[in-house]
Design a protein around this motif. Structure first.
Motif, PDB file in Angstrom:
ATOM      1  N   PRO A  58       0.814  -1.216   0.000  1.00 39.51           N
ATOM      2  CA  PRO A  58       0.000   0.000   0.000  1.00 39.51           C
ATOM      3  C   PRO A  58       0.849   1.269   0.000  1.00 39.51           C
ATOM      4  O   PRO A  58       1.954   1.296   0.537  1.00 39.51           O
ATOM      5  CB  PRO A  58      -0.792  -0.120   1.306  1.00 39.51           C
ATOM      6  CG  PRO A  58      -0.782  -1.578   1.641  1.00 39.51           C
ATOM      7  CD  PRO A  58       0.524  -2.099   1.148  1.00 39.51           C
ATOM      8  N   GLY A  59       0.315   2.322  -0.623  1.00 36.82           N
ATOM      9  CA  GLY A  59       0.953   3.630  -0.557  1.00 36.82           C
ATOM     10  C   GLY A  59       1.375   4.202  -1.879  1.00 36.82           C
ATOM     11  O   GLY A  59       1.594   5.404  -1.993  1.00 36.82           O
ATOM     12  N   ASP A  60       1.519   3.359  -2.900  1.00 31.31           N
ATOM     13  CA  ASP A  60       1.881   3.857  -4.220  1.00 31.31           C
ATOM     14  C   ASP A  60       0.624   3.919  -5.082  1.00 31.31           C
ATOM     15  O   ASP A  60      -0.485   3.641  -4.616  1.00 31.31           O
ATOM     16  CB  ASP A  60       2.947   2.967  -4.860  1.00 31.31           C
ATOM     17  CG  ASP A  60       3.983   3.771  -5.635  1.00 31.31           C
ATOM     18  OD1 ASP A  60       3.573   4.567  -6.498  1.00 31.31           O
ATOM     19  OD2 ASP A  60       5.197   3.607  -5.386  1.00 31.31           O
ATOM     20  N   ASP A  61       0.771   4.277  -6.358  1.00 33.08           N
ATOM     21  CA  ASP A  61      -0.403   4.357  -7.221  1.00 33.08           C
ATOM     22  C   ASP A  61      -1.060   2.993  -7.398  1.00 33.08           C
ATOM     23  O   ASP A  61      -2.272   2.900  -7.571  1.00 33.08           O
ATOM     24  CB  ASP A  61      -0.012   4.914  -8.598  1.00 33.08           C
ATOM     25  CG  ASP A  61       0.048   6.433  -8.592  1.00 33.08           C
ATOM     26  OD1 ASP A  61      -0.410   7.043  -7.616  1.00 33.08           O
ATOM     27  OD2 ASP A  61       0.555   7.019  -9.564  1.00 33.08           O
ATOM     28  N   ALA A  62      -0.275   1.935  -7.402  1.00 30.12           N
ATOM     29  CA  ALA A  62      -0.793   0.566  -7.472  1.00 30.12           C
ATOM     30  C   ALA A  62       0.186  -0.342  -6.752  1.00 30.12           C
ATOM     31  O   ALA A  62       1.362  -0.002  -6.583  1.00 30.12           O
ATOM     32  CB  ALA A  62      -0.984   0.123  -8.926  1.00 30.12           C
ATOM     33  N   ALA A  63      -0.292  -1.488  -6.318  1.00 29.06           N
ATOM     34  CA  ALA A  63       0.572  -2.481  -5.684  1.00 29.06           C
ATOM     35  C   ALA A  63       1.260  -3.309  -6.760  1.00 29.06           C
ATOM     36  O   ALA A  63       0.790  -3.406  -7.893  1.00 29.06           O
ATOM     37  CB  ALA A  63      -0.242  -3.376  -4.769  1.00 29.06           C
TER      38      ALA A  63
END
Length: 703
Positions: A58-63
């Motif tokens: 989690p935390g970026d534009d996509a995993a």
């Protein structure tokens, strides 16, 4: 919306001065519930997001999840709920565009979409209007950009009447050496904006998504809805491929919520850096835009790239090749996030404070209670026809026939099955993909209903022979400031987290959408889950009878009726059924059975219970004769983690489930093209044609 007084005090204390109008609006959007997850972030630590396959969680534009050492997939999901109420076509279309760009920003090529849609009662004209507009928007955008829509769900519930949900998931494919993140890398690099010109559409979209819908939302909030251009998105997809292939991108972020301000500030904040941005340099499609409009417009089909100075010309050449706009808008720095316009500084703040400075909400929650048991008495034949022919259990072919699921030639199992199967030839694997939730389950019991949603999605993969790999969630709720609503939302978070942990499925990313409330009331707590799984084969057992084998039910033969379509159609109430305590073992055994040589067909039991499962397995060429106990529970309970198996080797199925779950012989498949069910001393019979007519309600009402 506007920046609350308490938030404004925090900003003033941090800056040592009053914020400028641009700063105040930037904080309003980036500190909104939609961007900052102020009410939900305290709950999200319940999710386990790690495994040996997870590359980026989690935390970026996509995993990013590894299929093997060289081949990765991306997984992402987002909501476009409020926009799809105001403008169903553009709201849904731009939801597709946004999740596809999240995929691009990781260096991946989008290969599959799933849409999970939730509307008010199908008998309502407004619900059908929204359904038609949403499906058309998804179809037109996805088909135009050449990304197949292969999975999803469509649910109807009266509490979505004033606020539909449009949740869209995307899977991307990349090799390990192409991975890009949203973490800015180095001061001195350039920030380059590529894609459509910036206009005034979507202004304030993030704050709009963080408040309840008003009665006049369809007219007053229309400017907050973005307008999509799929043909430009297709050019952006191909340009992004070339940029990544040529190693011209250091980091990337798509422009979604809060527009350029959101994307650029988040990009540098994640790298612990800052930026100097000249807003005058942004290429625009409308004249006389001011600083605030340029900074916060959510115009679509735009990407922000971090590029080394020596590579800027090469990026501009590729943008020109694909007829895309390109602006060098500023530099990555080791200072503040600074934006200027016409020589005046309009933003000068810490990027980290914008991104992470919003205080979390500490909200009261009321624990939901389950209903008392009050079961109706109805003729089983009438109940069967009502359930099998209900919009929730009916064929969704009217929806998915509008989607191109064959483009890119990877789809081995198309929409309409338990899960789609994609052929990932470079990894020599099949990738199964499923998405959905059941609001009737989570209305009765948010916690247990959400656990059931997770188990149901895992079962959808297992019956295709796929071991669950990873999941992303879209957590939808009403106004969290209402204790009963927040209690229900907390329940779905914990239920989803607990069952995914039991199944050993990491939840690698997701989206939260709150304030889905309207004058008609809050939506049901809705935990959409999109899950992938892998198998060594591209082919999977079919969901329809072959007409040659013994029929077995694996799992408990019945359970409570709480949350069932039977009660939704017939009235009454009941507690939610008890889920299996060994869910992980059940799923693994189902995977084993689905891949046995003797397995001819397998289909999970979910919406509508065994009645709908059997009805869906019948065709003009193959039917079945089945015997059940004399009870509505045996026919209509929606206890998940069960499946009907047609097999020539029943002993092998029983052996696979020994000490795991009961196996019950139901009867035999045949070539009658009809379904005959003996329930106690009553025999019910329908031909395949009669069942098809019952299940064709969407097409019958909408065509």
């Amino acid at each position: 919306m506007s920046l609350s007084e308490s938030d404004r005090e925090l900003v003033v204390a941090e800056l040592g001065r009053d914020p400028t109008p641009a700063e105040e609006t930037l904080f309003e959007n980036l500190w909104s519930e939609h961007c900052a997850y102020r009410s939900s972030r305290p709950l999200l630590s319940a999710f386990d997001s790690e495994s040996e396959d997870v590359v980026i969680g989690p935390g970026d534009d996509a995993a990013v999840v590894a299929l093997n050492d060289d081949t990765y997939i991306t997984m992402g999901i987002e909501s476009h709920n409020h926009p799809s109420y105001v403008d169903p076509y553009d709201g849904a279309a731009t939801g597709v565009g946004g999740i596809v760009r999240d995929t691009l920003s990781m260096g991946a090529y989008p290969i599959a979409l799933a849409d999970s849609l939730y509307f008010g009662g199908f008998d309502r004209e407004h619900s059908r209007y929204l359904l038609e507009g949403v499906v058309e928007g998804i179809a037109d955008y996805g088909n135009s950009i050449g990304v197949p829509t292969v999975a999803g769900s469509t649910q109807f519930h009266p509490d979505y009447e004033g606020n539909p949900l449009v949740n869209v998931a995307c899977v991307g494919l990349l090799s390990a050496d192409r991975l890009v993140t949203a973490n800015a890398q180095e001061p001195g690099n350039k920030l380059v904006l590529v894609g459509n010109g910036t206009g005034r559409d979507g202004l304030g979209g993030a704050s709009f998504a963080s408040e309840d819908l008003a009665e006049d939302a369809e007219t007053e909030d229309r400017p907050a809805v973005q307008v999509g251009d799929p043909y430009t998105e297709k050019l952006l997809i191909e340009a992004n491929e070339e940029l990544v292939d040529d190693d011209l991108v250091e980091s990337a972020r798509d422009l979604g919520a809060a527009g350029l301000g959101g994307a650029s500030s988040e990009l540098v904040a994640k790298g612990g850096l800052g930026a100097d941005i000249e807003l005058d340099r942004v290429h625009q499609r409308e004249p006389n835009m001011n600083a605030l409009e340029i900074l916060l417009a959510e115009s679509q089909e735009r990407m922000c790239y971090e590029v080394r100075p020596e590579n800027v010309d090469a990026v501009a050449d590729i943008a020109e090749k694909y007829d895309l706009g390109c602006s060098v808008i500023g530099d990555v720095t080791d200072g503040n996030y600074v934006c200027t316009f016409e020589g005046e500084t309009v933003v000068d703040v810490s990027a980290e404070f914008i991104g992470d400075g919003a205080p979390m909400n500490d909200l009261p929650a009321e624990e939901p209670t389950q209903p008392e048991t009050d079961l109706p008495k109805f003729d089983l034949g009438d109940a069967f026809e009502a359930v099998v022919g209900s919009p929730n259990c009916a064929s969704k072919q009217w929806v998915y026939r509008q989607y191109d699921h064959e483009v890119q030639t990877r789809t081995a199992t198309p929409p309409g099955d338990d899960s789609a199967m994609m052929a990932i030839r470079r990894a020599e694997l099949g990738l199964a993909f499923t998405s959905g939730a059941n609001p009737h389950w989570t209305t009765v019991s948010p916690y247990d209903g959400a656990r059931a949603v997770a188990l149901e999605n895992a079962t959808n993969l297992a019956v295709k022979g796929a071991e669950p790999l990873a999941a992303v969630d879209c957590l939808n709720g009403g106004n969290p400031e209402k204790p009963d609503v927040y209690g229900g939302f907390s329940g779905i978070v914990n239920g989803l987290a607990d069952m995914c942990s039991e199944l050993d499925v990491p939840v690698v990313g997701g989206n939260v959408s709150l304030y889905n409330d309207s004058p008609s009331g809050p939506i049901p707590p809705t935990p959409t889950l999109a899950m992938t799984g892998t198998t060594a084969e591209y082919d999977a057992p079919p969901a329809q009878f072959s007409g040659q084998g013994t029929l077995l039910l694996v799992g408990e033969s019945s359970g409570a009726l709480g949350g069932s379509e039977y009660l939704a159609q017939m009235g009454g109430s009941d507690r939610f059924p008890d889920l299996p305590e060994n869910a992980s073992e059940v799923v693994s055994a189902l995977v084993s059975v689905a891949t046995q040589d003797g397995t001819l067909a397998v289909h999970d039991v979910s919406d509508g219970g065994l009645a709908v499962t059997l009805a869906e397995m019948v065709s003009a060429d193959a039917g079945a004769s089945v015997s059940l106990p004399d009870s509505a529970e045996s026919l209509f309970s929606e206890l998940p983690g069960r499946a009907v198996v047609e097999t020539t080797t029943p002993d092998a199925v029983e052996e696979a489930f020994e000490k795991i779950a009961p196996v019950t012989e139901l009867g035999t498949a045949d070539e009658s093209g009809a379904l005959e069910i003996e329930v106690g001393d009553e025999t019910l019979r329908w031909s395949a044609e009669e069942i098809a007519e019952l299940r064709d309600v969407l097409a019958r009402e909408l065509d």
